[in-house]
Design a protein around this motif. Structure first.
Motif, short mmCIF file in Angstrom:
data_model
loop_
_atom_site.label_atom_id
_atom_site.label_comp_id
_atom_site.label_asym_id
_atom_site.label_seq_id
_atom_site.Cartn_x
_atom_site.Cartn_y
_atom_site.Cartn_z
N LEU A 82 0.84 -1.20 0.00
CA LEU A 82 0.00 0.00 0.00
C LEU A 82 0.87 1.25 0.00
O LEU A 82 1.53 1.58 0.99
N LEU A 83 0.89 1.94 -1.13
CA LEU A 83 1.69 3.16 -1.25
C LEU A 83 0.82 4.38 -0.96
O LEU A 83 -0.23 4.54 -1.59
N GLY A 84 1.24 5.20 -0.01
CA GLY A 84 0.42 6.37 0.36
C GLY A 84 -0.56 6.01 1.46
O GLY A 84 -1.71 6.46 1.44
N SER A 85 -0.10 5.21 2.43
CA SER A 85 -1.04 4.66 3.43
C SER A 85 -1.55 5.71 4.41
O SER A 85 -2.54 5.47 5.09
N THR A 86 -0.90 6.88 4.47
CA THR A 86 -1.33 7.89 5.44
C THR A 86 -2.33 8.88 4.84
O THR A 86 -2.81 9.77 5.54
N GLY A 87 -2.66 8.74 3.57
CA GLY A 87 -3.58 9.67 2.91
C GLY A 87 -5.03 9.23 3.00
O GLY A 87 -5.37 8.27 3.69
N SER A 88 -5.87 9.95 2.28
CA SER A 88 -7.32 9.69 2.31
C SER A 88 -7.62 8.27 1.77
O SER A 88 -8.30 7.49 2.44
N VAL A 133 -0.44 7.15 -3.62
CA VAL A 133 0.35 8.37 -3.44
C VAL A 133 -0.24 9.42 -4.37
O VAL A 133 -0.97 9.10 -5.31
N VAL A 134 0.08 10.69 -4.10
CA VAL A 134 -0.49 11.75 -4.92
C VAL A 134 0.55 12.25 -5.91
O VAL A 134 1.74 12.30 -5.60
N MET A 149 -11.67 14.18 0.45
CA MET A 149 -10.47 13.66 -0.23
C MET A 149 -9.25 14.48 0.18
O MET A 149 -9.36 15.48 0.87
N GLY A 150 -8.08 14.05 -0.28
CA GLY A 150 -6.85 14.81 -0.06
C GLY A 150 -6.95 16.20 -0.70
O GLY A 150 -7.79 16.43 -1.57
N ILE A 195 -8.92 20.31 -4.74
CA ILE A 195 -8.76 21.52 -5.57
C ILE A 195 -8.97 21.15 -7.04
O ILE A 195 -9.64 21.87 -7.79
N ASP A 196 -8.44 20.01 -7.45
CA ASP A 196 -8.64 19.54 -8.83
C ASP A 196 -10.12 19.34 -9.15
O ASP A 196 -10.54 19.50 -10.30
N SER A 197 -10.92 18.99 -8.16
CA SER A 197 -12.36 18.84 -8.40
C SER A 197 -12.98 20.21 -8.62
O SER A 197 -13.86 20.37 -9.47
N ALA A 198 -12.51 21.20 -7.87
CA ALA A 198 -13.08 22.55 -7.99
C ALA A 198 -12.75 23.18 -9.34
O ALA A 198 -13.54 23.94 -9.89
N THR A 199 -11.57 22.87 -9.90
CA THR A 199 -11.18 23.46 -11.20
C THR A 199 -11.66 22.62 -12.38
O THR A 199 -11.53 23.03 -13.53
#
Ligand code: NDP
Ligand code: MG
Length: 386
Positions: free
Chosen positions: A10-16, A102-103, A205-206, A211-215
């Protein structure tokens, strides 16, 4: 006793997505965590290590990795660091599937490394397919690796395609929540603060993807992601703003039958399905009540206020490095917006500027893509956008 059937890196385990994945692992004894990774949140990573007892963890930040090694010396878990460490965590020998949460473009190298090792991919990190879709999908085919979508829209499309492998698709209908500023004019959002842009109506979400959803950049990235995942022409993908986020996307076949997947706006279902496929496992807390929902609406996206979605179509049609330029420009612009250095509308202006001024290569290698990422971000940080 439940037999372990899936061993997960699991890469990015601390994110959303990462923390929601661990909730699913907690509830299903057939899933076992082999590796975990974080960028810098070693407090949470340490808690995860103590609970899930992986064999290897990666902290991208070397200094923090050293702190974590000291704090967790009692566990005997290997702690690696840096970009190479992330590839090591992805390629942990006992893992059979890698969930990439990961982001940003940081997901690209470890995903390629894991595919080279023949590991299946549960893909949340859409940036991997956006920046290098041609290379990644070709490599996955060569290595007999399956890529299961985690992104809710792509999971919905994947679910709507089950049992219809030989049937022709007329188009994909990709739904969008519309983000924090749906219905607003350009003038109304010109001075929007990061705080208001971070309020998505339906999804938690992260920061970057919110922000990507808003744009509508997120939807643009998803259009390109869908092109590669489902091998469809970019112009056969239509975006529909669907404020309720109940219809997660649809497939329209050549006879005009439209098959959709519906559900609560909750990432745990697509995450779990990417891991449990082709089976479906029990899930609680995500039941939906149609009487309560009452109305489902669909509208055209407002491309005047949110032009980044049309830039994504342009980038996808042009191909080569252009989707990478689109993505990297957005990564840097979102970073600057969150730091209060540029305005909300500057995000799409910067993407347009980069797409006009940074040169394309039509058949880039991975090295070309990684160089283009650095060059694009440098171009932005060097300009007046500081
Ligand atoms: P978050 O920002 O919540 O989490 C990102 C994770 O990646 C964290 O573990 C973070 O570590 C780690 N990370 C951050 N920067 C780096 C880096 N440079 N190198 C390695 N690891 C890094 O993101 P999300 O969970 O929201 O999103 C993850 C991916 O999933 C994105 O590609 C997003 O587009 C996609 N996605 C997300 C959805 C969602 O609902 N959240 C829905 C669909 C797709 P640390 O915590 O230590 O900073
Ligand atoms: Mg999505």
């Amino acid at each position: 006793m439940d037999e372990i059937t899936h061993k997960i890196a699991l890469l990015g385990s601390t994110g959303s997505i990462g923390t929601q994945t661990l909730e699913i692992v907690r509830q299903n004894k057939c899933f076992k965590i082999i590796s975990l990774s974080a960028h810098s949140n070693i407090k949470l990573l340490e808690l995860q290590m103590r609970e899930f007892l992986p064999e290897i963890v990666c902290v991208v930040d070397e200094k923090k990795a050293e702190d974590l090694r000291i704090n967790t010396a009692d566990l005997g878990i290997t702690v690696v660091s840096g970009e190479n460490g992330l590839c090591e965590a992805a390629c942990a020998s006992k893992a059979d599937i890698v969930l990439t949460a990961v982001v940003g473009i940081s997901g690209l190298k470890p995903t390629i490394a894991a595919i080279n090792e023949g590991k299946d991919i549960a893909l949340a990190n859409k940036e991997t397919l956006v920046t290098a879709g041609a290379i990644v999908t070709r490599l996955a085919k060569e290595k007999g690796v399956r890529i299961f979508p985690v992104d809710s829209e792509h999971s919905a499309i994947f679910q709507s395609l089950q049992g219809s492998a030989d049937n022709k698709i007329k188009k994909i209908l990709l739904t969008a929540s519309g983000g924090a500023f749906f219905g607003k004019t350009r003038e109304e959002i010109a001075d929007a603060s990061p705080g208001t842009a971070l309020k998505n109506p339906n999804w938690n979400m992260g920061a970057k993807v919110t922000i990507d959803s808003a744009t509508l950049v997120n939807k643009g990235l998803e259009v390109i992601e869908a092109k590669w995942l489902f091998d469809v022409d970019i112009d056969d993908i239509e975006v529909l703003v669907h404020r309720q986020s109940i219809v997660h996307s649809m497939v329209q076949y050549v006879d005009n039958a439209v098959i959709a997947q519906l559900g609560a706006p909750d990432m745990k279902l697509p995450i779990q399905y990417a891991l449990s496929y082709p089976k479906r496992f029990n899930m609680s807390d995500n039941d939906i009540d149609f009487i309560d929902i009452n109305t489902l609406t669909f509208e055209k996206p407002d491309l005047r206020t949110f032009p980044a979605l049309s830039y994504a179509y342009d980038a996808g049609r042009t191909g080569g490095l252009m989707p990478c330029i689109f993505n990297s420009a957005d990564e840097a612009a979102v970073d600057l917006f969150l730091k209060g250095k540029i305005s909300f509308l500057d995000i799409s202006n910067i993407i347009e500027d980069c797409m006009k001024n940074i040169s394309n290569i039509l058949k880039p290698t991975i090295d070309d893509i990684l160089k283009c990422d650095i060059q694009t971000k440098q171009y932005i940080y060097d300009k007046a956008y500081r």
